[in-house]
Design a protein around this motif. Structure first.
Motif, PDB file in Angstrom:
ATOM      1  N   PRO A   1       2.730   1.202   2.491  1.00  0.00           N
ATOM      2  CA  PRO A   1       4.288   0.882   2.416  1.00  0.00           C
ATOM      3  C   PRO A   1       4.728   1.701   1.064  1.00  0.00           C
ATOM      4  O   PRO A   1       5.721   2.128   1.265  1.00  0.00           O
ATOM      5  CB  PRO A   1       4.305  -0.838   2.173  1.00  0.00           C
ATOM      6  CG  PRO A   1       2.865  -0.990   2.830  1.00  0.00           C
ATOM      7  CD  PRO A   1       2.053  -0.305   2.699  1.00  0.00           C
TER       8      PRO A   1
ATOM      9  N   THR B   1       4.956   5.401   2.211  1.00  0.00           N
ATOM     10  CA  THR B   1       6.078   5.885   3.118  1.00  0.00           C
ATOM     11  C   THR B   1       7.408   5.539   2.426  1.00  0.00           C
ATOM     12  O   THR B   1       8.502   6.400   2.489  1.00  0.00           O
ATOM     13  CB  THR B   1       5.819   4.859   4.241  1.00  0.00           C
ATOM     14  OG1 THR B   1       5.868   3.491   4.026  1.00  0.00           O
ATOM     15  CG2 THR B   1       4.780   5.146   5.057  1.00  0.00           C
ATOM     16  N   LYS B   2       7.726   4.532   1.563  1.00  0.00           N
ATOM     17  CA  LYS B   2       8.927   4.308   0.935  1.00  0.00           C
ATOM     18  C   LYS B   2       9.006   5.440  -0.220  1.00  0.00           C
ATOM     19  O   LYS B   2      10.402   6.048  -0.488  1.00  0.00           O
ATOM     20  CB  LYS B   2       8.739   3.030   0.053  1.00  0.00           C
ATOM     21  CG  LYS B   2      10.175   2.575  -0.535  1.00  0.00           C
ATOM     22  CD  LYS B   2      10.019   1.230  -1.275  1.00  0.00           C
ATOM     23  CE  LYS B   2      11.317   0.805  -1.956  1.00  0.00           C
ATOM     24  NZ  LYS B   2      11.822   1.939  -2.870  1.00  0.00           N
TER      25      LYS B   2
END
Length: 382
Positions: free
Chosen positions: A130, A133-134
């Protein structure tokens, strides 16, 4: 990390770059990549280009075999039968998109975490995914991340055509009859990771250390435009060079098979069949054997016949033993490290040959198993 933006080639690629990041520094790294594009007067990649990177990535690249594989018919995605981890994919685009592929497949070295690329984090998420990807979406846009995901999950068209005379073909029997044509394609991951196998053969030999294994190599130029195959591969394919062993003549091949558990070399003296036939005829005459069995009335033996039988059997045994001794001597010279080999059974040595007719072989086996021949073998051993 200094404020000066590194050049693009120091920030993207398919191999670890040695840029160790902290978890909160991943977004900064993506920002440096975008800034490096702009510093070179290039437009930062948009969602469409990232979608193409995802779409044209696969587990098996047909272009590794031939650059003439058509776009859309040049790659496969094959999931491993076992395990939950996604099979590694490799990009296969033209050279124009290579820098974009090197962003998506850049191996991020983050403290306390496995070294993985953005694509790895999308296909097989872990606890760091996470954050990765962020960070990417914050720099290149949510649409770019969504496009890359979409491209990686697209169902690829089935490969239905292959360039002529380019691919190996194997025919396998179908369970219901007929043949199945198979074209073996190695996974691209095996090609890329072959460098890991090769590296240990090129380490520098250190004094006092165990000797480093060496190997012979074969380099093959697939195309002068290797980037059109994949940005993840080098200019040349590198393989172990396998050379054919020296061609053995028939006798040498039989020696080789024997020391590795095979049959004793064949005695090819053409006179043996005739000698066995002569011995069999005399033995049958002395015992009264006919085509219908034994007839004691027809049995005939005298001192000359008995002496003739002994001489014929003796000559056959002597010749067979000479062949065995000569062969064992050749084996000892050719394979000096092999443990001492036992003498083979002489009857088996005599029978191990081509017999023109089955009844000739049956007759030979019968007379060589007779009491008379066994007696002569015992006498010769004594």
């Amino acid at each position: 990390m200094s404020d000066e933006t590194p050049t693009l080639d120091k920030l993207i690629g398919h191999t670890p770059l040695g840029r160790i990041l902290k978890k909160d520094g991943i977004a900064v790294e993506f920002a440096l990549i975008r800034r490096a594009f702009e510093a070179q007067g290039k437009v930062a990649p948009d969602a469409k280009k990232f979608q193409q990177i995802g779409q044209f990535s696969g587990t098996h690249l047909l272009k590794l075999i031939t650059p003439r594989a058509e776009i859309g018919q040049h790659l496969l995605r094959v999931q491993r039968a076992a395990g939950n981890e996604a099979t590694a994919v490799i990009p296969s685009t033209d050279a124009r998109l290579a820098p974009v592929a090197k962003i998506a497949f850049r191996l991020l070295e983050v403290e306390g975490h496995a070294t993985r690329s953005l694509v790895d984090h999308i296909l097989s998420p872990d606890e760091l995914s996470p954050t990765v990807t962020k960070a990417f979406a914050d720099v290149f846009g949510d649409d770019a991340l969504a496009a890359l995901r979409e491209g990686l999950k697209l169902t690829l068209p089935a490969v239905t055509t292959l360039p002529a005379a380019e691919f190996p073909i194997i025919f396998l029997p179908r369970p219901g009859g007929g043949d199945l044509q198979v074209t073996p394609i190695a996974p691209a991951e095996a090609y890329v990771r072959f460098n890991d196998v090769r590296e240990r053969y090129f380490r520098k030999q250190e004094g006092g250390a165990p000797p480093i294994s060496k190997a012979r190599w074969h380099r093959q130029l697939v195309t002068t435009k290797q980037q059109n195959i994949s940005s993840a591969v080098g200019q040349r394919r590198t393989r172990f060079l396998a050379t054919m062993p020296r061609l053995l003549d028939r006798y040498s091949a039989e020696l080789h098979r024997y020391v590795h558990g095979g049959r004793f070399p064949r005695w090819r003296d053409e006179r043996v069949v005739e000698a066995v036939a002569g011995y069999a005829a005399l033995l049958d005459r002395s015992s009264g054997r006919t085509s219908d069995g034994y007839d004691p009335i027809k049995a005939y033996s005298n001192a000359d016949i008995r002496r003739g039988l002994d001489e014929r059997a003796g000559r056959l045994i002597e010749a067979a033993r000479a062949f065995v001794d000569e062969t064992l001597g050749d084996l000892e010279r050719e394979y000096p490290d092999k443990k001492q080999l036992e003498n083979p059974d002489l009857v088996s040595v005599i029978l191990n040959r081509h017999w023109p007719k089955q009844d000739e072989f049956d007759r030979a086996r019968r007379v060589l198993s007779s009491d008379h021949f066994k007696g002569r073998l015992e006498a010769e051993r004594g």
